[in-house]
Design a protein around this motif. Structure first.
Motif, PDB file in Angstrom:
ATOM      1  N   VAL A 150       0.839  -1.189   0.000  1.00  0.00           N
ATOM      2  CA  VAL A 150       0.000   0.000   0.000  1.00  0.00           C
ATOM      3  C   VAL A 150       0.881   1.248   0.000  1.00  0.00           C
ATOM      4  CG1 VAL A 150      -1.919  -1.118   1.196  1.00  0.00           C
ATOM      5  CG2 VAL A 150      -0.232   0.135   2.516  1.00  0.00           C
ATOM      6  N   GLU A 151       0.320   2.310  -0.546  1.00  0.00           N
ATOM      7  CA  GLU A 151       0.982   3.616  -0.517  1.00  0.00           C
ATOM      8  C   GLU A 151       0.089   4.553   0.277  1.00  0.00           C
ATOM      9  OE1 GLU A 151       1.740   4.958  -4.482  1.00  0.00           O
ATOM     10  OE2 GLU A 151       2.731   3.100  -5.046  1.00  0.00           O
ATOM     11  N   TYR A 152       0.696   5.466   1.004  1.00  0.00           N
ATOM     12  CA  TYR A 152      -0.094   6.410   1.785  1.00  0.00           C
ATOM     13  C   TYR A 152       0.511   7.794   1.680  1.00  0.00           C
ATOM     14  CZ  TYR A 152       3.625   5.530   5.139  1.00  0.00           C
ATOM     15  OH  TYR A 152       4.845   5.382   5.738  1.00  0.00           O
ATOM     16  N   GLU A 153      -0.339   8.785   1.901  1.00  0.00           N
ATOM     17  CA  GLU A 153       0.117  10.171   1.877  1.00  0.00           C
ATOM     18  C   GLU A 153      -0.767  11.008   2.788  1.00  0.00           C
ATOM     19  OE1 GLU A 153      -0.591  12.534  -1.678  1.00  0.00           O
ATOM     20  OE2 GLU A 153      -2.112  11.097  -2.316  1.00  0.00           O
ATOM     21  N   HIS A 154      -0.170  12.011   3.389  1.00  0.00           N
ATOM     22  CA  HIS A 154      -0.924  12.964   4.196  1.00  0.00           C
ATOM     23  C   HIS A 154      -1.620  13.906   3.228  1.00  0.00           C
ATOM     24  CE1 HIS A 154      -1.394  16.654   6.678  1.00  0.00           C
ATOM     25  NE2 HIS A 154      -1.788  15.755   7.554  1.00  0.00           N
ATOM     26  N   VAL A 155      -2.939  13.981   3.312  1.00  0.00           N
ATOM     27  CA  VAL A 155      -3.714  14.803   2.398  1.00  0.00           C
ATOM     28  C   VAL A 155      -3.892  16.207   2.940  1.00  0.00           C
ATOM     29  CG1 VAL A 155      -5.950  15.074   1.244  1.00  0.00           C
ATOM     30  CG2 VAL A 155      -4.906  12.809   1.440  1.00  0.00           C
ATOM     31  N   GLN A 203      -4.818  18.644   6.900  1.00  0.00           N
ATOM     32  CA  GLN A 203      -5.261  18.733   8.285  1.00  0.00           C
ATOM     33  C   GLN A 203      -6.645  19.342   8.269  1.00  0.00           C
ATOM     34  OE1 GLN A 203      -2.735  20.888  11.014  1.00  0.00           O
ATOM     35  NE2 GLN A 203      -3.894  20.172  12.768  1.00  0.00           N
ATOM     36  N   CYS A 204      -7.571  18.713   8.952  1.00  0.00           N
ATOM     37  CA  CYS A 204      -8.950  19.183   9.010  1.00  0.00           C
ATOM     38  C   CYS A 204      -9.036  20.470   9.839  1.00  0.00           C
ATOM     39  CB  CYS A 204      -9.842  18.136   9.666  1.00  0.00           C
ATOM     40  SG  CYS A 204      -9.807  16.538   8.885  1.00  0.00           S
ATOM     41  N   GLY A 205     -10.094  21.198   9.640  1.00  0.00           N
ATOM     42  CA  GLY A 205     -10.322  22.402  10.427  1.00  0.00           C
ATOM     43  C   GLY A 205     -10.473  22.102  11.906  1.00  0.00           C
ATOM     44  N   CYS A 206     -10.889  20.879  12.247  1.00  0.00           N
ATOM     45  CA  CYS A 206     -11.064  20.493  13.642  1.00  0.00           C
ATOM     46  C   CYS A 206      -9.743  20.067  14.285  1.00  0.00           C
ATOM     47  CB  CYS A 206     -12.077  19.364  13.751  1.00  0.00           C
ATOM     48  SG  CYS A 206     -11.552  17.860  12.917  1.00  0.00           S
ATOM     49  N   GLY A 207      -8.672  19.982  13.495  1.00  0.00           N
ATOM     50  CA  GLY A 207      -7.371  19.623  14.045  1.00  0.00           C
ATOM     51  C   GLY A 207      -6.914  18.226  13.708  1.00  0.00           C
ATOM     52  N   GLY A 208      -7.829  17.381  13.248  1.00  0.00           N
ATOM     53  CA  GLY A 208      -7.460  16.031  12.859  1.00  0.00           C
ATOM     54  C   GLY A 208      -6.731  16.027  11.525  1.00  0.00           C
ATOM     55  N   HIS A 209      -6.399  14.840  11.050  1.00  0.00           N
ATOM     56  CA  HIS A 209      -5.643  14.709   9.805  1.00  0.00           C
ATOM     57  C   HIS A 209      -6.289  13.671   8.905  1.00  0.00           C
ATOM     58  CE1 HIS A 209      -2.068  17.046  11.028  1.00  0.00           C
ATOM     59  NE2 HIS A 209      -2.448  16.673  12.235  1.00  0.00           N
ATOM     60  N   VAL A 210      -6.051  13.813   7.597  1.00  0.00           N
ATOM     61  CA  VAL A 210      -6.523  12.854   6.612  1.00  0.00           C
ATOM     62  C   VAL A 210      -5.302  12.219   5.949  1.00  0.00           C
ATOM     63  CG1 VAL A 210      -7.855  12.481   4.507  1.00  0.00           C
ATOM     64  CG2 VAL A 210      -8.611  14.203   6.175  1.00  0.00           C
ATOM     65  N   VAL A 211      -5.251  10.895   6.013  1.00  0.00           N
ATOM     66  CA  VAL A 211      -4.203  10.120   5.358  1.00  0.00           C
ATOM     67  C   VAL A 211      -4.886   9.247   4.312  1.00  0.00           C
ATOM     68  CG1 VAL A 211      -2.418   8.352   5.628  1.00  0.00           C
ATOM     69  CG2 VAL A 211      -2.774  10.060   7.421  1.00  0.00           C
ATOM     70  N   ARG A 212      -4.471   9.388   3.058  1.00  0.00           N
ATOM     71  CA  ARG A 212      -5.040   8.567   1.983  1.00  0.00           C
ATOM     72  C   ARG A 212      -4.141   7.344   1.809  1.00  0.00           C
ATOM     73  NH1 ARG A 212      -6.655  11.901  -2.618  1.00  0.00           N
ATOM     74  NH2 ARG A 212      -8.493  12.032  -1.295  1.00  0.00           N
ATOM     75  N   VAL A 213      -4.749   6.164   1.905  1.00  0.00           N
ATOM     76  CA  VAL A 213      -4.028   4.913   1.725  1.00  0.00           C
ATOM     77  C   VAL A 213      -4.547   4.245   0.461  1.00  0.00           C
ATOM     78  CG1 VAL A 213      -3.424   2.678   2.733  1.00  0.00           C
ATOM     79  CG2 VAL A 213      -3.790   4.667   4.224  1.00  0.00           C
ATOM     80  N   GLN A 214      -3.658   4.112  -0.516  1.00  0.00           N
ATOM     81  CA  GLN A 214      -3.998   3.462  -1.785  1.00  0.00           C
ATOM     82  C   GLN A 214      -3.657   1.974  -1.680  1.00  0.00           C
ATOM     83  OE1 GLN A 214      -5.345   5.099  -4.582  1.00  0.00           O
ATOM     84  NE2 GLN A 214      -5.638   3.033  -5.361  1.00  0.00           N
ATOM     85  N   VAL A 215      -4.659   1.139  -1.947  1.00  0.00           N
ATOM     86  CA  VAL A 215      -4.476  -0.308  -1.839  1.00  0.00           C
ATOM     87  C   VAL A 215      -4.214  -0.887  -3.219  1.00  0.00           C
ATOM     88  CG1 VAL A 215      -5.555  -2.468  -1.116  1.00  0.00           C
ATOM     89  CG2 VAL A 215      -5.960  -0.377   0.185  1.00  0.00           C
TER      90      VAL A 215
END
Length: 102
Positions: A83-88, A90-102
């Protein structure tokens, strides 16, 4: 490895029950995720396992765990070779989105 269903927090809803044959997002920013890094990691791994080849899952993590490079990348690398992943973003609420390509 224990699954999210075996985790001590029996009230937590599973992040995914079926294999997703499309791209999707896994909500890992609920209060139980904020309080339990192990649950966050277990459910992130479950989400990737339940994503069909050729698709991606966006792992939306709680701000309590900081940037995913500190809380999630090592575990993804240990659990998966293909799998490949990347940081997409940071949300306005402070969290984060990481996209994982399978």
């Amino acid at each position: 490895m224990t699954s999210a269903h075996d985790h001590a927090d029996e009230n937590a809803e599973p992040v995914a029950d079926d294999v997703h044959e499309n791209s999707w997002s896994a909500n890992l920013e609920l209060p139980e995720h904020a309080d339990d890094r192990d649950l966050l990691v277990e459910e992130a791994i479950t989400a990737v396992e339940r994503t069909a080849s050729g698709y991606h899952v966006n792992l939306v993590t709680h701000e309590a765990h900081g940037h995913p490079s500190d809380s999630l990348y090592d575990e993804l690398e240990a659990a998966f070779e293909d799998v490949e992943y990347e940081h997409v973003d940071q949300c306005g609420c402070g969290g984060h989105v990481v996209r994982v390509q399978v």
